[in-house]
Each structure stands twice: as C-alpha cells, then as structure tokens.
Design a protein around this motif. Structure first.
Motif, PDB file in Angstrom:
ATOM      1  N   HIS A   3       0.813  -1.477   0.288  1.00  0.00           N
ATOM      2  CA  HIS A   3       0.099  -0.193   0.209  1.00  0.00           C
ATOM      3  C   HIS A   3       0.894   1.267   0.094  1.00  0.00           C
ATOM      4  CE1 HIS A   3       1.021  -0.500   3.858  1.00  0.00           C
ATOM      5  NE2 HIS A   3       0.621   0.791   4.251  1.00  0.00           N
ATOM      6  N   VAL A  59      -9.548   1.071   8.546  1.00  0.00           N
ATOM      7  CA  VAL A  59     -10.370   1.176   6.716  1.00  0.00           C
ATOM      8  C   VAL A  59     -10.655   2.807   7.230  1.00  0.00           C
ATOM      9  CG1 VAL A  59     -12.946   1.042   6.149  1.00  0.00           C
ATOM     10  CG2 VAL A  59     -11.681  -0.945   7.785  1.00  0.00           C
ATOM     11  N   ASP A  60     -11.008   2.997   8.362  1.00  0.00           N
ATOM     12  CA  ASP A  60     -10.769   4.598   7.635  1.00  0.00           C
ATOM     13  C   ASP A  60      -9.158   5.074   7.468  1.00  0.00           C
ATOM     14  OD1 ASP A  60     -12.959   4.908   7.559  1.00  0.00           O
ATOM     15  OD2 ASP A  60     -13.688   5.943   9.352  1.00  0.00           O
ATOM     16  N   ARG A 111      -8.355   4.410   3.800  1.00  0.00           N
ATOM     17  CA  ARG A 111      -8.897   4.853   3.099  1.00  0.00           C
ATOM     18  C   ARG A 111      -8.219   6.949   2.801  1.00  0.00           C
ATOM     19  NH1 ARG A 111     -13.793   5.112   4.880  1.00  0.00           N
ATOM     20  NH2 ARG A 111     -14.091   3.155   3.841  1.00  0.00           N
ATOM     21  N   ASP A 112      -8.495   7.026   3.989  1.00  0.00           N
ATOM     22  CA  ASP A 112      -8.107   8.776   3.392  1.00  0.00           C
ATOM     23  C   ASP A 112      -6.433   8.704   3.518  1.00  0.00           C
ATOM     24  OD1 ASP A 112     -10.778   8.960   4.676  1.00  0.00           O
ATOM     25  OD2 ASP A 112     -10.328   9.045   6.472  1.00  0.00           O
ATOM     26  N   GLY A 119      -5.907   6.142  -0.218  1.00  0.00           N
ATOM     27  CA  GLY A 119      -6.620   6.112  -0.767  1.00  0.00           C
ATOM     28  C   GLY A 119      -6.777   4.344  -1.795  1.00  0.00           C
ATOM     29  N   GLU A 149      -8.872   0.900  -0.582  1.00  0.00           N
ATOM     30  CA  GLU A 149     -10.094   0.322  -0.103  1.00  0.00           C
ATOM     31  C   GLU A 149      -9.812  -0.896   0.117  1.00  0.00           C
ATOM     32  OE1 GLU A 149     -13.894   0.739   2.335  1.00  0.00           O
ATOM     33  OE2 GLU A 149     -12.980   2.592   0.267  1.00  0.00           O
TER      34      GLU A 149
END
Length: 871
Positions: A268, A307-308, A311-312, A315, A317
């Motif tokens: 990631h 999770v957040d 994502r933040d 980028g 999911e």
C-alpha cells in the motif's frame, strides 16, 4: 581521541593468558600415505584449483558501525546483519571513487578486505527505508589492520583464508539468495513448485580449502525449500487444505501457525522495509482502530479506524474487512496491516518437516540427482553468471579453474565377517551380506515379552496379531533367537499415546499384569501402531527412564506384510537391545591384534532447531563395552547450554563409561579411540584442547594412563567425487564402497582422508571426512583407514557397511533420543502443548522449561543404562 579496538584476528594472533602457560595442541601430521588397495580407481573431485599471484597485496580493515541518536551520540543498539550490508551499500554509493564496489568484500560484521588502499576514519551514512520512514544516521568507522601479500595469506590458512573466502563468495552473494555458505537462485523452475506455498530452489554450496594441490574451491549442487514470494492470501490458499477466506475464523489457528514469524513487504506504500508477522489481531479489520499521533506534535492524538486510515492516507479500499489484520509491530507497539496488502519476502526457508508427504518426496528427488546429473549441475554452476567467478575475483588477481580435479583413489578390501555358526560370510561388491541362509552370532532368548496392539479399533490399519506373532517367532528361530509367545496381549488404540501420563499408566499396567502371570522382569514390549504418531516420544521416555523395559515399535502395515527381510531387521534390533550379538569381524581389528583391551567412543551434540532460541543442546556419548568384538555399546545423554558445541560434561560421561567397561570386563581399556561428530574445522582446536583435556583429567590418574586417539568425523562438507569411468561403479554409477582418498584434495600436511564406506543406490554418494587431530596409538594411514572401514561392517541395524562409523552414528541416535526426551519434559511443564500434534514440538517453540536442563529427566533407567536401548 582515537579509540583502541582489538579485532578478532588480533585476538587470534595474540596469546591468551592460558596460552602463555599451557601450550596449545595442534592437529597431528600425516604419518604416511596409504598403500593398501584391492585396486586403484580414477576419480574426479568437485575441487576447483584457485590460481593467484603471490605478490598481490590484500588490505585488511576493521569496521565498526554505530547508529547515532538525536544527540549525535552512538546508541548501544545491536544492528542486524542485513542492515549492516545496507549501510555498507549506501556508503559505497555515496563515495564510489573512494570505495569501488568491485574491489572490496565485506563479511557483514567487522571485516573488509580490499584489493586497493581505502581511506580510513569515520563516515556518516544516512539510511531510509522509503516513503514515510524515518531516516537513521550511522557512523561507519574503518581502520587498517594489516596489508598482506597473498603468499603470507596462505601460510596460516585457518586465520587468513577468510579474505580469499569472502572474495569467492562475493559474486554469488550479489546474484543469489544467500544462506550461510550456500547460494540459491532467485527463481524456481515450474517443475520444482512443491504446491504448498513453497518451491524447491536450486543452487550450490561452496567452501575454500587449503589442499595438497594448493587452495581449492569445493563447489556442490544444493537444493532448499523456500516460501514462494507471493501475496500472503495466495500462500494461505495453497498451504492450508480447503482454506476459505469466507470461513477465516475457522482456520485462524492454522493461519498463525503457517505465517507467524515470517517477513513481509507491504504494497500500500513505497518502502523497502521488511516487517515480521507477530500475530493476528483478535478483532476483525472493520472493528479495529488505533491512536494516530501527529509526528510534529502540533495536534493532539486521535483515534482512527484502520479502514478509514487506509482510505484517507493511501487511497485504497480494504476488500476483506471481516477477517483479522496482521500485526506487524515490534517492541510491544502495534502496526495493523490488512493481509491483502502483505507479500512474503523472498529467500525465507520453508522447514522440511512442515512439507506434506508428496512435497517432501518431490524435494528429496530434486535434492538427490544421480552422479552424472550432479556433475553436470556443478559444471553449469561454475560457468554461470552468478557462480563463484566474477569481476571481484579478477580485481583481486584471483582465477579459478573450471575443471574438476583428477585424482586416484584406492579401494580397500572388505573384512571377513562371522555370522552364526558359519566360519565366514561372503560380502558382495556392494558391501552387503545376506541373512537369508545365515543366523546371528549370538541370539538372546526372549522368554518374557509383551505385545501392545494400538490398532485394535482401527479398520484400515488393524494388526493381524496371530499372523504377526507366528511369523516373528519363525524368523527369530531361523536367526537362532528363541522367542516365546508373548506373556501379555494388550489391545488398545492410538489415543493411549496422546500424553506421557496415559503411556506411563499403560506400560505400568502391562508390567504388573506380566508379573501376576509369572514373577520376573519383562525383557521387551513390542508396540504395533497403525501410523507414525507423535506419542512415540512419550513411549520412549516412559519406557527408558521410568519403567526400565526396552520397547520395539513397528507399523501394522509392515507387520502384516511380514516380509522376510523386514522381520530379519526387526529381529536384529530386538537382539541388539537385549544384549545379543548380530555380526562380528572374523579377524581382530587392524592395529589392535594384541591382548590389550580397546574401547571406542563416539560423541555428538544435537542442537535445537533455528526456531528454538532457548532450549538445551543434547550432548551424547557412547562407548563399546566388549572386546574384541567391539559391537555392544553403552550410552549417556546430557542436556547442556543452548547451542553450545563443546560437550561440557565430556570427561564425566566418559569416566562413567570407562568404569562401566571395567565393571563388565574386570579391566579398564588400555587403548581408547574417540570419534567426535558434528564439528567444523574452526572448532578442531576446541575439541583438541578443551574436550580432550577434560577427558584426560576425568579418567587418568597415576595408575591409569590409556593411550588416546581422537578423530573427527565430518559429514557436512561439500566434497563430492565422481567416477572417471562409469563402469567402475556398478549399476548406480557411484563411487564403490571401500574407496579411500588421502591425496590431492586433503590437507597438505595434517592427517585426514575421505572414505566411502557404503554403497550408494540413490542420488550421489557422499564420503565421510575423517580428520585425525590427536594420536597416541601411532596409527599408520593404512591401519586407521582399514580400522574405520572394518568397523562400518559392525552396525547392529543392517546387513551392509554403513556410511558413518557406528560409534558416531550411535551417538547421533542417542542425542536425538535426548531431543525427544526434552520435548516430553517441556510439555510436562506446559501441559497445553501436550495435546498438540507432532508439528508443535520444540522445533517451533522459542521457550524452554527449566526442567529441560536438569539431567535427572534424561537419566536412563538403571536396568537399561548399559544396553543399546537406542537402536
């Protein structure tokens, strides 16, 4: 102020306080060259001669690397070896003109060798693992130790060949996966996929040696199982049968057993950093959160969900939110990363014992090519881009011949053997003899024995009890062993083997029932199992340390088939355990034809696996207790300091065995030959100056001074030999048994030789390297070579000459028995592990109980102490 640092090489070359008063013994010189032979034989050895310019100068530098703290002061922090290499690489990248990479080799610790003069002093190195990683600053200090002409390097090989060895390893180190002295390809063949998340990677091992022909590089083909560098989820799908991510919680324990401790990269974000899997999170990914801190300290910490955050911040999911995360944290700090973003790092070994049956069989087949294929593989290695020859060797003025060494070996005559009442037994050209028409030398009557059938409630593996007993009795009769019907027939199931307490209750009950029938001690308990079972270790520990009755285990499949050869070998093991004699040499052993009593001692140390960081090592010593047959042994096993190669209680164990010999024979042995297993050349001095000294202090006094010879037997070496003429090797094309080599590829002056004492029917035979380091019995080469070869025909377990002299092989069996005992003792203190399968043995544990180090748990029962219970 310049600090004073003493290097390892300076320590070696400077006398220690003890050396100033006690002269250090050195290995003995070769007395002569052997001459005895049935015939000579032309061979090729995988030794490649190293050519060099004796006027070439090699510079040796001492290296010290420290991480600097925020205040610029060195931290007292151990830097792992892989990180040291990264620091070295960064320094060379920062200063390419001062540190030309193709003229320098580094051992990953304290030593650099260079073909040119390097700058000395201190250099700052800044290292970062990539995006979002903190930079770290290191101080790289380099100081000249000495500069040496190549001529002087070769005058003290054990101390000074280190530089040459590093030069030889540099090219494969840059191109391949490095494991110790072995190097493996970074890719695997499609046909070598083991289909369980692992693959067989092909490569080679090498060792630089000073031989009679000068320095030579020994290169051998090697294969090792590695985890495939694949996404963790792909690995789990391959490795765990019927794995489903939708039922992840069902497989949770299997998952952590499979991947715990493995290293991963993450996908990631951009980083070179490697992380170690510490655990699986208890909660699911969608429910996990952590405290996010502002690195600049401007904002207060806040709680954010995993999770957040992904994502933040990145980028991405997260796809699999209903399974656990991997915790990649260390030092009690958590670092939650979803499994889908983790990829296994390349070059991680896959333990052979964790392979399933088919994968293990495929790995074994790939690892054991026949001689012609192995020779071709070595030839390819020597010409490969990632082989030993490269730009660095050329920079140091070193060349390596790419043709194998031609030499002559000698085939020793096989000894005459005695079996039963016959005067002489024929040994064929494979070093084998037949029991079909012969009996054992001395068969011990088996009048009181019990049969425990662990298959009574198993349909597929049920024992045909009457059939087995009838066939066993008949085979014993043919071998001149009188075997009565069993006193006790106990039918039970494999559940009785699930822990030590159940086994102890079972065996005690069997012994008591036997005593009720007729008073007297049981001689042996035969145990028939449907399949191999982890309870084997409980059975051996209880029977051999608490009950005092030997056990003989066999599988119901073999018992029901009742093959003549199988039953013969079963009878041989029974007879040896009960004190009988299976085979003897017709003539006295070479060099010992007189009346003096002789004892042979074997010694070995069994170390815990790499995953066990605290468990004891097992020291084992065995010794003959009869003469002149010299085929019955007593044994002692002793737990000692973790991974300690020196046998700490060597003297006391040997003293016990010498006293046992005197009690049985009414005289102490006047001559003793010790065979030490499991030590490399760097440890010869320890064996010679510490273990031998301990031995003599323990057994010698004013009235008893036996002459002692000390021989190291080495099996873990890369030397292999091949026939120049295939017809000399029979059907397998291997070097025939009895072949001895004591020229060209041996030490220039010290007393060593290679011996093929066995017939190799599978793969390529490996010789045993015997290294004589102390000799008060004044052996000639011929006498010692024939003595060792003849002893290889006296193994109690088989009807052929064996590859390793029996005292050493038996010591290895006893040390392994000690390892089984240690697993039982550890489980007794941690009962939770006793219900687990064999895969949860001490090999996968990093802890060890205090009881594991106490000798009382390893003391064999007095009734068995001087028997061959370990056969």
């Amino acid at each position: 102020m310049q600090s004073l640092r003493i290097t390892e090489q300076q320590i070696r070359s400077s006398p220690s306080p003890s050396e100033t008063t006690v002269k250090q013994l050195k290995p003995v010189n070769r007395p002569d060259r052997g001459t005895i032979a049935v015939k000579p034989i032309k061979l090729l050895a995988n030794h490649f001669r190293v050519k060099y310019n004796p006027r070439t100068t090699i510079m040796h530098y001492d290296v010290d690397i420290k991480q600097l703290g925020p205040d610029g002061q060195p931290l007292k922090k151990l830097i792992p070896k892989p990180k040291l290499y990264l620091i070295r690489d960064q320094l060379f990248e920062d200063y390419p003109d001062m540190f030309p990479i193709d003229k320098i080799v580094y051992d990953g610790e304290r030593n650099i060798f260079s073909a040119i003069q390097l700058p000395t002093g201190k250099f700052k190195v800044v290292l970062s693992d990539g995006e979002n990683s903190k930079t770290r600053i290191y101080m790289f200090s380099i100081k000249l130790v000495r500069d040496c002409l190549m001529r002087s390097l070769l005058q003290a090989p054990r101390n000074m060949l280190q530089g040459l060895d590093l030069v030889m390893k540099d090219n494969p180190f840059r191109h391949r996966i490095s494991i110790g002295r072995s190097f493996y390809s970074t890719e695997y063949r499609a046909s070598d996929d083991l289909r369980c998340g692992a693959a067989a990677y092909r490569g080679f091992k090498q060792s630089l040696k000073l031989t009679s022909q000068g320095p030579a590089l020994s290169v051998d083909y090697s294969v090792m199982a590695f985890h495939k560098p694949q996404p963790v989820l792909e690995f789990l799908n391959e490795h765990i049968p019927n794995f489903s991510i939708d039922r992840f919680d069902t497989f949770k324990q299997q998952v952590i057993d499979a991947i715990g401790g493995l290293k991963v990269n993450v996908t990631h974000r951009v980083t070179k950093q490697k992380f170690t899997i510490s655990r699986l999170t208890d909660g699911k990914t969608r429910d996990l959160s952590f405290e996010l801190r502002d690195p600049e300290g401007k904002n207060p910490p806040r709680t954010v969900s995993v999770v957040d955050y992904f994502r933040d911040r990145y980028g991405v999911e997260i796809k699999h939110k209903d399974i656990s995360c991997l915790d990649l944290g260390k030092n009690n700090m958590s670092n939650f990363v979803p499994i889908e973003f983790c990829v296994l790092v390349e070059g991680q070994r896959f333990l052979k014992e964790n392979l399933d049956f088919e994968a293990g069989r495929l790995l074994k087949r790939i690892s054991q090519p026949p001689p012609e294929q192995r020779r071709d593989a070595i030839h390819e290695i020597m010409h490969a881009e990632g082989g030993p020859c490269g730009a660095v060797t050329q920079s140091f003025g070193i060349g390596i011949e790419k043709s194998m060494t031609h030499l002559m070996g000698r085939i020793l005559p096989a000894p005459d053997l005695k079996l039963g009442a016959s005067e002489r037994v024929l040994v064929n050209d494979k070093g084998q003899w037949d029991l079909a028409e012969n009996s054992l030398v001395e068969g011990r009557p088996v009048l009181r024995w019990a049969l425990i059938d662990f298959t009574a409630f198993e349909y597929r593996h049920r024992l045909k009890e009457r059939y087995f007993v009838s066939n066993l009795k008949q085979r014993c009769k043919e071998l001149r062993i009188h075997l009565e019907d069993p006193l006790i027939h106990r039918r039970t199931n494999m559940q009785e083997l699930s822990n030590a307490k159940k086994v102890e209750d079972l065996l005690k009950n069997v012994v008591e029932d036997a005593n009720k029938k007729t008073p007297g001690k049981l001689q042996v308990i035969v145990c028939v199992m449907g399949l191999k079972h982890y309870g084997y270790k409980y059975l051996k520990w209880v029977s051999e340390t608490k009950i005092g009755v030997v056990t003989q285990c066999c599988l119901s499949k073999n018992a029901n088939e009742a093959r003549h050869q199988y039953l013969g070998h079963l009878c041989m093991k029974l007879n040896a355990k009960l004190g009988g004699s299976n085979v003897e040499l017709m003539e006295r052993l070479p060099h010992f034809e007189g009346e003096d009593h002789v004892m042979f001692i074997g010694a070995d140390v069994n170390h815990p696996s790499a995953h066990n960081s605290t468990g004891p090592s097992m020291a084992a010593v065995v010794a003959t207790v009869n003469w002149p047959a010299a085929n019955r042994y007593a044994a002692r096993v002793f737990p000692q300091e973790h991974r300690k190669e020196k046998i700490l209680s060597f003297g006391s164990m040997c003293a016990e065995l010498v006293n046992t010999y005197a009690r049985l024979n009414y005289v102490k042995p006047k001559k003793i030959v010790i065979f030490r297993d499991g030590v490399g050349e760097s440890q010869l001095s320890m064996v010679l100056n510490e273990e031998l000294d301990d031995f003599k202090k323990a057994i010698c006094d004013a009235k008893y001074q036996p002459t002692v010879t000390l021989v190291v037997a080495q099996k873990r070496h890369p030397t292999r030999m091949f026939l120049q003429n295939r017809r000399d090797g029979g059907g397998s094309s291997n070097v025939p048994p009895g072949t001895v080599v004591d020229t060209v590829v041996v030490h220039p002056s010290e007393f060593d030789f290679y011996l093929y004492s066995h017939y190799g029917s599978i793969g390529t035979s490996k010789p045993t390297h015997y290294y004589v380091i102390h000799d008060e019995n004044r052996f000639t080469s011929d006498d010692l070579q024939r003595l060792i070869y003849n002893l290889c025909f006296t193994s109690a377990r088989c009807t052929k000459s064996v590859s390793l002299i029996p005292p050493v092989f038996y010591a290895d069996l006893v040390a392994y028995r000690g390892r089984l005992f240690q697993e039982v003792v550890r489980e007794m203190e941690s009962p939770v592990s006793s219900s687990s399968s064999s895969s949860s043995s001490s090999s996968s544990s990093s802890s060890s109980s205090a009881a594991s180090f106490q000798r009382m748990f390893y003391d064999v029962h007095p009734d068995l102490q001087n028997s061959m219970f370990f056969i």
